[in-house]
Scaffold this active site. Structure first.
Site, PDB file in Angstrom:
ATOM      1  CB  CYS A 113     -19.058   0.001   7.695  1.00 51.26           C
ATOM      2  SG  CYS A 113     -18.600   0.748   6.021  1.00 51.26           S
ATOM      3  CG  HIS A 250     -18.069  -4.201   7.271  1.00 52.68           C
ATOM      4  ND1 HIS A 250     -18.995  -4.047   6.475  1.00 52.68           N
ATOM      5  CD2 HIS A 250     -17.125  -3.026   6.876  1.00 52.68           C
ATOM      6  CE1 HIS A 250     -18.927  -3.008   5.705  1.00 52.68           C
ATOM      7  NE2 HIS A 250     -17.884  -2.568   5.836  1.00 52.68           N
ATOM      8  CG  ASN A 280     -18.058  -1.858   2.340  1.00 51.67           C
ATOM      9  OD1 ASN A 280     -19.045  -1.755   2.929  1.00 51.67           O
ATOM     10  ND2 ASN A 280     -16.943  -0.938   2.569  1.00 51.67           N
TER      11      ASN A 280
HETATM   12  O1  UT7 Z   1     -16.256  -0.138   5.265  1.00 55.45           O
HETATM   13  C1  UT7 Z   1     -15.374   0.518   5.933  1.00 55.45           C
HETATM   14  C2  UT7 Z   1     -13.983   0.280   5.959  1.00 55.45           C
HETATM   15  N1  UT7 Z   1     -13.207   0.424   4.629  1.00 55.45           N
HETATM   16  C3  UT7 Z   1     -12.358  -0.208   4.501  1.00 55.45           C
HETATM   17  O2  UT7 Z   1     -11.991  -1.262   4.979  1.00 55.45           O
HETATM   18  C4  UT7 Z   1     -11.597  -0.108   3.371  1.00 55.45           C
HETATM   19  C5  UT7 Z   1      -9.995  -0.185   3.558  1.00 55.45           C
HETATM   20  N2  UT7 Z   1      -9.216   0.029   2.529  1.00 55.45           N
HETATM   21  C6  UT7 Z   1      -9.023  -0.948   1.703  1.00 55.45           C
HETATM   22  O3  UT7 Z   1      -9.849  -1.779   1.481  1.00 55.45           O
HETATM   23  C7  UT7 Z   1      -7.706  -0.666   0.708  1.00 55.45           C
HETATM   24  O4  UT7 Z   1      -6.863   0.593   1.174  1.00 55.45           O
HETATM   25  C8  UT7 Z   1      -8.157  -0.333  -0.885  1.00 55.45           C
HETATM   26  C9  UT7 Z   1      -8.997  -1.296  -1.437  1.00 55.45           C
HETATM   27  C10 UT7 Z   1      -9.159   0.989  -0.749  1.00 55.45           C
HETATM   28  C11 UT7 Z   1      -6.945   0.006  -1.654  1.00 55.45           C
HETATM   29  O5  UT7 Z   1      -6.170  -0.867  -1.483  1.00 55.45           O
HETATM   30  P1  UT7 Z   1      -4.438  -0.591  -1.317  1.00 55.45           P
HETATM   31  O6  UT7 Z   1      -3.908  -1.940  -1.249  1.00 55.45           O
HETATM   32  O7  UT7 Z   1      -4.595   0.125  -0.002  1.00 55.45           O
HETATM   33  O8  UT7 Z   1      -4.268   0.336  -2.409  1.00 55.45           O
HETATM   34  P2  UT7 Z   1      -3.651   1.880  -2.276  1.00 55.45           P
HETATM   35  O9  UT7 Z   1      -4.870   2.704  -1.695  1.00 55.45           O
HETATM   36  O10 UT7 Z   1      -2.570   1.715  -1.598  1.00 55.45           O
HETATM   37  O11 UT7 Z   1      -3.470   2.083  -3.921  1.00 55.45           O
HETATM   38  C12 UT7 Z   1      -2.433   1.452  -4.527  1.00 55.45           C
HETATM   39  C13 UT7 Z   1      -2.487   2.053  -5.860  1.00 55.45           C
HETATM   40  C14 UT7 Z   1      -2.529   3.550  -6.009  1.00 55.45           C
HETATM   41  O12 UT7 Z   1      -1.420   3.863  -7.160  1.00 55.45           O
HETATM   42  P3  UT7 Z   1       0.097   4.181  -6.910  1.00 55.45           P
HETATM   43  O13 UT7 Z   1      -0.039   5.431  -6.068  1.00 55.45           O
HETATM   44  O14 UT7 Z   1       0.695   3.004  -6.090  1.00 55.45           O
HETATM   45  O15 UT7 Z   1       0.666   4.553  -8.211  1.00 55.45           O
HETATM   46  C15 UT7 Z   1      -3.524   3.581  -6.539  1.00 55.45           C
HETATM   47  O16 UT7 Z   1      -3.793   4.899  -7.388  1.00 55.45           O
HETATM   48  O17 UT7 Z   1      -3.473   1.483  -6.529  1.00 55.45           O
HETATM   49  C16 UT7 Z   1      -4.042   2.608  -7.213  1.00 55.45           C
HETATM   50  N3  UT7 Z   1      -5.542   2.520  -7.477  1.00 55.45           N
HETATM   51  C17 UT7 Z   1      -6.078   1.884  -8.304  1.00 55.45           C
HETATM   52  N4  UT7 Z   1      -5.793   1.098  -9.477  1.00 55.45           N
HETATM   53  C18 UT7 Z   1      -6.822   0.639 -10.168  1.00 55.45           C
HETATM   54  C19 UT7 Z   1      -6.563   2.984  -6.545  1.00 55.45           C
HETATM   55  N5  UT7 Z   1      -7.696   2.446  -6.799  1.00 55.45           N
HETATM   56  C20 UT7 Z   1      -7.643   1.808  -8.006  1.00 55.45           C
HETATM   57  C21 UT7 Z   1      -8.472   1.141  -8.897  1.00 55.45           C
HETATM   58  N6  UT7 Z   1      -7.835   0.588 -10.194  1.00 55.45           N
HETATM   59  N7  UT7 Z   1      -9.674   1.168  -8.691  1.00 55.45           N
END
Ligand code: UT7
Length: 323
Positions: A113, A250, A280
């Site tokens: 990225c 980004h 992204n």
């Molecule tokens: O470009 C390179 C850099 N990349 C980034 O900057 C990405 C950085 N990370 C992020 O943007 C975020 O961490 C995400 C958007 C990927 C995820 O958001 P989060 O607030 O960190 O969520 P999480 O990973 O802690 O997941 C929360 C919950 C989980 O369920 P439990 O374990 O709390 O029951 C996931 O299983 O959300 C669940 N989950 C989803 N639910 C519905 C994960 N993906 C999805 C989805 N739809 N697509």
């Protein structure tokens, strides 16, 4: 003193738009979850005939048209991509050939990225080192090809597209009034290489592989790394953050962008946001956002513009430009 001045910007997006609602029946997710956690509402997905090379070529042609130049006027192409058409040769030489360019030199850069920020910095050094006079710097990606479409934690986040800029070496005074790239900083730390990676490659599995990410881990580091490298870049140029006219980050996650801007004291109206419409797009996200803000007249000649990116590796970096 030579400066690398931006002459033109262009972009290209695949024809097909995939909205959050289109994930219904693909993975268990919702428009509400995706919008709340990321700010993404839609992304463009490449068809079989749309590749990193074809999108990159279209963006390059648009950037050339924006400044009235021809491929013959360019002598360097740096393509930032992690999704090349082939393992080799570099997709940059494919684009060079598509443009009908048989002079100069072209190569790919791989910093995921952060690729566009790395590519701008690299092209700047070639131009200021007088190894080239005009460069096309392109970010082009087809991440849809390396997504695991059964993994909801990653497949909703990414999209395809390309953006490009034309840089020209021009004589400057060496002061802050010069147009062009005024400062840049690059960083990487391979200790984080397993937090965002593709689980395949020519030397290991012999396959292309799929993107894997510990999203929460990436998120945890993002804001600190982004703000640190921006402060270093502004410091190297001798400007304060409040002198910036535009912040072009980004586009990975709206929450990361807003938290970084808030920490730096950059007001919302100076932040260029496209993540809602593009998702992204990795190395293409910054030039796509730049292209939009230049085309709609927000970024104007003389403005101080700060580009920033962070991604797999981890890699991160920032580039400060007088437009
Ligand atoms: O470009 C390179 C850099 N990349 C980034 O900057 C990405 C950085 N990370 C992020 O943007 C975020 O961490 C995400 C958007 C990927 C995820 O958001 P989060 O607030 O960190 O969520 P999480 O990973 O802690 O997941 C929360 C919950 C989980 O369920 P439990 O374990 O709390 O029951 C996931 O299983 O959300 C669940 N989950 C989803 N639910 C519905 C994960 N993906 C999805 C989805 N739809 N697509």
């Amino acid at each position: 003193m030579l400066r690398s001045v931006v002459l033109g910007v262009g972009s290209s997006l695949p024809r097909r738009v995939m909205k959050n609602a289109d994930f219904e029946g693909v993975v268990e997710t919702s428009d509400e979850w995706i919008v709340q956690r990321t700010g993404i509402r839609q992304r463009h997905i490449a068809a079989a005939d749309e590749t990193t090379a074809s999108l990159g070529e279209a963006a390059a042609r648009a950037a050339l048209a924006a400044c009235g130049l021809q491929p013959a006027d360019i002598d360097l192409i740096v393509l930032a991509t992690s999704t090349p058409n082939n393992t080799f040769p570099a997709t940059a030489v494919d684009i060079q050939n598509r443009l009908g360019m048989h002079h100069g030199f072209a190569f790919d850069m791989q910093a995921v990225c952060s690729g566009f920020v790395y590519a701008m910095t690299t092209a700047d050094l070639y131009l200021r080192g007088a190894m080239a006079k005009r460069a096309l710097v392109i970010g082009s990606e087809t991440f849809s090809r390396i997504l695991d479409w059964t993994d909801r934690s990653t497949c909703v986040l990414f999209g395809d597209g390309a953006g490009a800029v034309v840089l020209e070496a021009q004589q400057g005074t060496g002061t802050l009034v010069d147009r062009g790239i005024l400062a840049s900083s690059l960083r990487s730390d391979g200790a984080h290489k397993d937090k965002l990676f593709v689980d395949g490659g020519p030397s290991t599995t012999g396959t292309v592989g799929h993107l894997r990410m510990e999203g929460r881990e990436v998120f945890k580091h993002a804001v600190a790394m982004i703000t640190d490298v921006i402060e270093a870049t502004a410091g190297a140029a001798g400007i304060s953050i409040d002198q910036l006219d535009w912040f072009v980050p980004h586009q990975a996650n709206r929450r990361i962008i807003e938290a970084s801007a808030k920490k730096l004291g950059i007001p919302d109206e100076k932040v260029v946001l496209t993540v809602d419409r593009h998702g992204n797009t990795s190395a293409a996200s910054v030039p796509l956002a730049l292209s939009e803000a230049v085309a709609d007249g927000r970024i104007k000649r003389g403005d101080l513009v700060l580009l920033e990116a962070m991604g797999g590796g981890f890699t991160w970096g920032a580039v400060l430009i007088r437009w």
